[in-house]
Design an enzyme around this catalytic site. Structure first.
Site: not given
Length: 311
Positions: A35, A126, A159, A183, A258, A263
């Site tokens: 990102h 996404r 996700y 993930h 990632d 977070n």
């Protein structure tokens, strides 16, 4: 750092000095999940965001790419930017063909905007179903987006939490595009790899045109980053799950850092250590080349030469 935005209290910033991996990535490796955040003074964060990150712009991403030995990136729109894809598109354009993008779009997105994104290098959208991060759009609105992007040959990145698959798999299986799961589908790694929840995920992948990202062991692990026997064997509890996916679906797995790891609350991973995690889950050079080069090239740069392609 941004002067317009204050980070969420307790926000963990990305590793300032990641180690040099001991595993040498093959030529042409793609980081298929990363990102960019802002910088907020240039690319403001969305008013509806659930978190405010540190600035982590394209210059920092490209520096990490070169440090790790990555050749290309797939830059995924971060939820802190909402449906304003400006920061992501700016980073993709700056790569001179060495990056692709995954966007977030609203249900009313028009053909002209999609064509512009496609021209910039975007190849997917996404859908985020993680409730602590976003309010998921109604499924009929997401299906409408899917129908629009299918005409461009794009795919949909999803996700979700592993426990939520039963309520989602019918919808995901009905989408008119390939589906890429972030993930490893976020399994519960405290349970056996052969437990019902992860077995259901594997059979979902088997039945549909689903790809899986072998990424984010730091998000899934309970054992954490501690080395074993003095070696760089971190996130040991995630290994059986990632191995199982790589072994069963070698042609439909991808890898990503990632970065800059939004977070996280427990620890910030060393990106060099994440690279050294790869040969523990993709155990042969053939599997590694599939995971890191051949598969992402086929999905994001179809028709282009693939360095060291296996036969």
């Amino acid at each position: 750092m941004s002067t317009r935005f204050s980070k969420t209290p307790g926000w963990l910033e990305y590793h300032a000095a990641p180690s040099t991996p001991t595993y040498m990535l093959p030529a042409g490796t793609v980081d298929a999940h990363c990102h960019v955040f802002g910088p907020g003074d240039t690319f403001p964060f969305a008013p509806e965001r659930r978190y405010t990150p540190c600035d982590a712009g394209k210059e920092q991403l490209f520096a990490l790419r070169d440090h790790l030995g990555v050749t290309r990136n797939v830059i995924v729109q971060a939820t802190c930017h909402g449906a304003d894809n400006s920061a992501m598109v700016d980073a993709v354009r700056a790569c001179g063909g060495r990056a692709r993008g995954v966007a977030t779009v609203r249900p009313d997105v028009g053909a002209a905007e999609l064509r512009e994104l496609d021209s910039a290098g975007v190849r997917g959208v996404r859908f985020n179903f993680v409730k602590r991060l976003v309010d998921a759009a109604p499924k009929d609105e997401l299906a409408a987006i899917g129908a629009k992007i299918a005409q461009l040959g794009w795919h949909i990145v999803v996700y979700f939490e592993g426990a939520d698959l039963p309520e989602l798999e019918g919808f995901l299986g009905s989408l008119p595009t390939p589906v890429v799961v972030d993930h490893i589908g976020r399994p519960d790694v405290t349970r056996p790899v052969g437990a019902q929840e992860f077995t259901r995920f594997l059979r979902f992948v088997e039945r549909h045109e689903v790809w899986v990202k072998i990424s984010c062991p730091e998000r899934l692990s309970v054992t954490g980053p501690a080395a074993l026997d003095g070696e760089r064997h971190a996130y040991a509890d995630v290994v059986p799950f990632a191995r199982r996916v790589v072994d069963e679906f070698p042609d439909r797995v991808l890898w990503g850092t990632d970065w800059p790891h939004p977070n996280l609350t427990g620890h910030m991973p060393d990106d060099g250590l994440l690279v050294d995690h790869i040969p523990r889950v993709a155990r042969t050079p053939w599997q590694q080349h599939k995971l890191l080069v051949e598969n992402p090239m086929r999905l994001y740069w179809p028709g282009e030469d693939q360095p060291g392609k296996t036969v």
